[in-house]
Each structure stands twice: as structure tokens, then as C-alpha cells.
Design a protein around this motif. Structure first.
Motif, PDB file in Angstrom:
ATOM      1  N   ALA A 176       0.828  -1.366   0.068  1.00  0.00           N
ATOM      2  CA  ALA A 176       0.064   0.026   0.090  1.00  0.00           C
ATOM      3  C   ALA A 176       0.757   1.246  -0.087  1.00  0.00           C
ATOM      4  O   ALA A 176       2.045   1.354   0.575  1.00  0.00           O
ATOM      5  N   GLY A 177       0.303   2.270  -0.458  1.00  0.00           N
ATOM      6  CA  GLY A 177       1.107   3.549  -0.482  1.00  0.00           C
ATOM      7  C   GLY A 177       1.360   3.773  -2.175  1.00  0.00           C
ATOM      8  O   GLY A 177       1.461   2.938  -2.891  1.00  0.00           O
ATOM      9  N   PRO A 178       1.614   5.194  -2.441  1.00  0.00           N
ATOM     10  CA  PRO A 178       1.928   5.577  -3.389  1.00  0.00           C
ATOM     11  C   PRO A 178       3.321   5.087  -4.133  1.00  0.00           C
ATOM     12  O   PRO A 178       4.230   4.504  -3.536  1.00  0.00           O
ATOM     13  N   GLY A 179       3.586   4.901  -5.293  1.00  0.00           N
ATOM     14  CA  GLY A 179       4.482   4.350  -6.022  1.00  0.00           C
ATOM     15  C   GLY A 179       4.390   4.173  -7.503  1.00  0.00           C
ATOM     16  O   GLY A 179       3.197   4.310  -7.848  1.00  0.00           O
ATOM     17  N   PRO A 180       5.397   3.764  -8.404  1.00  0.00           N
ATOM     18  CA  PRO A 180       5.241   3.507  -9.558  1.00  0.00           C
ATOM     19  C   PRO A 180       4.639   2.472 -10.198  1.00  0.00           C
ATOM     20  O   PRO A 180       4.374   2.323 -11.299  1.00  0.00           O
ATOM     21  N   LEU A 181       4.115   1.508  -9.326  1.00  0.00           N
ATOM     22  CA  LEU A 181       3.574   0.406  -9.861  1.00  0.00           C
ATOM     23  C   LEU A 181       2.010   0.195  -9.782  1.00  0.00           C
ATOM     24  O   LEU A 181       1.356  -0.481 -10.247  1.00  0.00           O
ATOM     25  N   VAL A 182       1.410   1.422  -9.124  1.00  0.00           N
ATOM     26  CA  VAL A 182      -0.038   1.566  -8.921  1.00  0.00           C
ATOM     27  C   VAL A 182      -0.275   2.975  -9.242  1.00  0.00           C
ATOM     28  O   VAL A 182       0.163   3.733  -8.968  1.00  0.00           O
ATOM     29  N   PRO A 183      -1.788   3.160  -9.835  1.00  0.00           N
ATOM     30  CA  PRO A 183      -2.297   4.349  -9.948  1.00  0.00           C
ATOM     31  C   PRO A 183      -2.599   5.069  -8.687  1.00  0.00           C
ATOM     32  O   PRO A 183      -2.971   4.342  -7.664  1.00  0.00           O
ATOM     33  N   ALA A 184      -2.203   6.294  -8.732  1.00  0.00           N
ATOM     34  CA  ALA A 184      -2.600   7.060  -7.269  1.00  0.00           C
ATOM     35  C   ALA A 184      -3.978   6.515  -6.559  1.00  0.00           C
ATOM     36  O   ALA A 184      -3.973   6.605  -5.565  1.00  0.00           O
ATOM     37  N   HIS A 185      -5.089   6.616  -7.516  1.00  0.00           N
ATOM     38  CA  HIS A 185      -6.325   6.433  -6.779  1.00  0.00           C
ATOM     39  C   HIS A 185      -6.325   4.863  -6.159  1.00  0.00           C
ATOM     40  O   HIS A 185      -7.291   4.525  -5.474  1.00  0.00           O
ATOM     41  N   LEU A 186      -5.519   3.947  -6.301  1.00  0.00           N
ATOM     42  CA  LEU A 186      -5.434   2.596  -5.842  1.00  0.00           C
ATOM     43  C   LEU A 186      -4.557   2.461  -4.852  1.00  0.00           C
ATOM     44  O   LEU A 186      -4.093   1.435  -4.534  1.00  0.00           O
ATOM     45  N   SER A 187      -3.691   3.537  -4.420  1.00  0.00           N
ATOM     46  CA  SER A 187      -2.621   3.320  -3.707  1.00  0.00           C
ATOM     47  C   SER A 187      -2.766   3.596  -2.098  1.00  0.00           C
ATOM     48  O   SER A 187      -2.109   3.301  -1.219  1.00  0.00           O
ATOM     49  N   THR A 188      -4.192   4.324  -1.777  1.00  0.00           N
ATOM     50  CA  THR A 188      -4.413   4.555  -0.266  1.00  0.00           C
ATOM     51  C   THR A 188      -4.804   2.956   0.415  1.00  0.00           C
ATOM     52  O   THR A 188      -5.305   2.024  -0.502  1.00  0.00           O
ATOM     53  N   ALA A 189      -4.775   3.062   1.422  1.00  0.00           N
ATOM     54  CA  ALA A 189      -4.986   1.788   2.303  1.00  0.00           C
ATOM     55  C   ALA A 189      -6.693   1.406   2.324  1.00  0.00           C
ATOM     56  O   ALA A 189      -7.026   0.380   2.027  1.00  0.00           O
ATOM     57  N   SER A 190      -7.581   2.294   2.117  1.00  0.00           N
ATOM     58  CA  SER A 190      -8.940   2.356   1.890  1.00  0.00           C
ATOM     59  C   SER A 190      -9.286   1.651   0.767  1.00  0.00           C
ATOM     60  O   SER A 190     -10.148   0.702   0.419  1.00  0.00           O
ATOM     61  N   SER A 191      -8.724   2.070  -0.408  1.00  0.00           N
ATOM     62  CA  SER A 191      -8.775   1.587  -1.629  1.00  0.00           C
ATOM     63  C   SER A 191      -8.366   0.116  -1.885  1.00  0.00           C
ATOM     64  O   SER A 191      -8.848  -0.778  -2.476  1.00  0.00           O
ATOM     65  N   VAL A 192      -7.206  -0.170  -1.139  1.00  0.00           N
ATOM     66  CA  VAL A 192      -6.459  -1.558  -1.500  1.00  0.00           C
ATOM     67  C   VAL A 192      -7.495  -2.298  -0.533  1.00  0.00           C
ATOM     68  O   VAL A 192      -7.685  -3.512  -0.885  1.00  0.00           O
TER      69      VAL A 192
END
Length: 143
Positions: free
Chosen positions: A8-24
Motif C-alpha cells: 500500500a502507498g504511492p509508488g510507480p506500480l499502481v495508479p494513485a487512486h488505488l494506492s490508499t489503504a482504503s482503496s486496497v
């Protein structure tokens, strides 16, 4: 079902909208996952122990799995802190940090002493799906 290979968290492997703990959490629950061991995405690209701070305070759905580097100074002290904060496992990512898993002997022994499970991340992502400027090599099986 429990997922222990979650990031979880921002990074180059996931779109920003899927990087938050709640979205995961939302995506995992849709797949029937009831609990997830989570490591910080930033920990794949940094050996700084501070990148683990965010996963240590996530909601109960997540069990924190800090990413550690066996070359850290005061490695045992970091492991004791993680264990004291309720972590039951730590993860190593030799491919993204540039060392061999065989170099983690002290870490393996310390984890055994502290009753911490050591997770060896062999592959981060399918290399065919990675941007060319983002090398995340697999851990060689011989290692």
C-alpha cells in the motif's frame, strides 16, 4: 482468505487512486480477502526504515509487514521495535534493494529469536508489465 503479499502507498506500480489503504482494502474485500499483511510500496524503492511508519498505523484489516534491509545498522533494534509494535512478520526484497538473500543470515537468526516470520519476496511484479526504466529484478532461485 488472507493476503500476505499486499503493498500500500504511492509508488510507480499502481495508479494513485488505488494506492490508499482504503482503496486496497476495498479491492481485497471484493475478492473475498478478510485480512491482509501489508508492506509499504515505498519500501521497495528505499532502504530507509522510516518508510515502514505508515503501515504500522493502518486499520485492523491490515497486519503490518515492514520491509527490512539486512544491511541496516542496528538491525536487531529495528526488529525488536517492530515486534513490540505487534508485527508478526518482516519482508525482505533483495531484488529491489540490490543484495543477495544469502546475505541475510544475521536477519534470519534475529527473526528466529524474536519469533518473527521472515518473508522473502522473490518477485515484485511481472517484468513484462514494468516500465523499462524501473528494474525490479527477481531473486535468483540459486540464492
Amino acid at each position: 482468505m488472507i493476503d500476505v503479499s499486499c503493498f500500500a502507498g504511492p509508488g510507480p506500480l499502481v495508479p494513485a487512486h488505488l494506492s490508499t489503504a482504503s482503496s486496497v482494502e476495498r479491492l481485497l474485500r471484493l475478492e473475498g480477502v478478510t485480512r491482509a499483511g501489508v508492506s509499504p510500496m515505498a519500501g521497495l524503492f528505499s532502504s530507509d526504515p522510516a518508510v515502514n511508519d505508515d503501515v504500522l498505523t493502518l486499520p485492523r484489516f491490515f497486519a503490518p509487514i515492514p520491509i527490512v534491509d539486512p544491511r541496516w545498522p542496528n538491525l536487531a533494534a529495528h526488529l525488536r521495535i517492530y515486534r513490540g509494535q505487534g508485527c508478526v512478520a518482516v519482508r525482505i526484497t533483495p531484488g529491489s534493494h540490490g543484495y543477495l538473500a544469502a546475505e541475510a543470515t544475521e536477519l534470519k537468526q534475529a527473526c528466529g529469536t524474536l519469533d518473527l516470520t521472515l518473508i522473502l519476496q522473490m518477485r515484485i511484479a511481472d517484468p513484462r508489465n514494468l516500465p523499462p526504466d524501473l528494474p525490479l529484478p527477481d531473486v535468483p532461485l540459486a540464492d
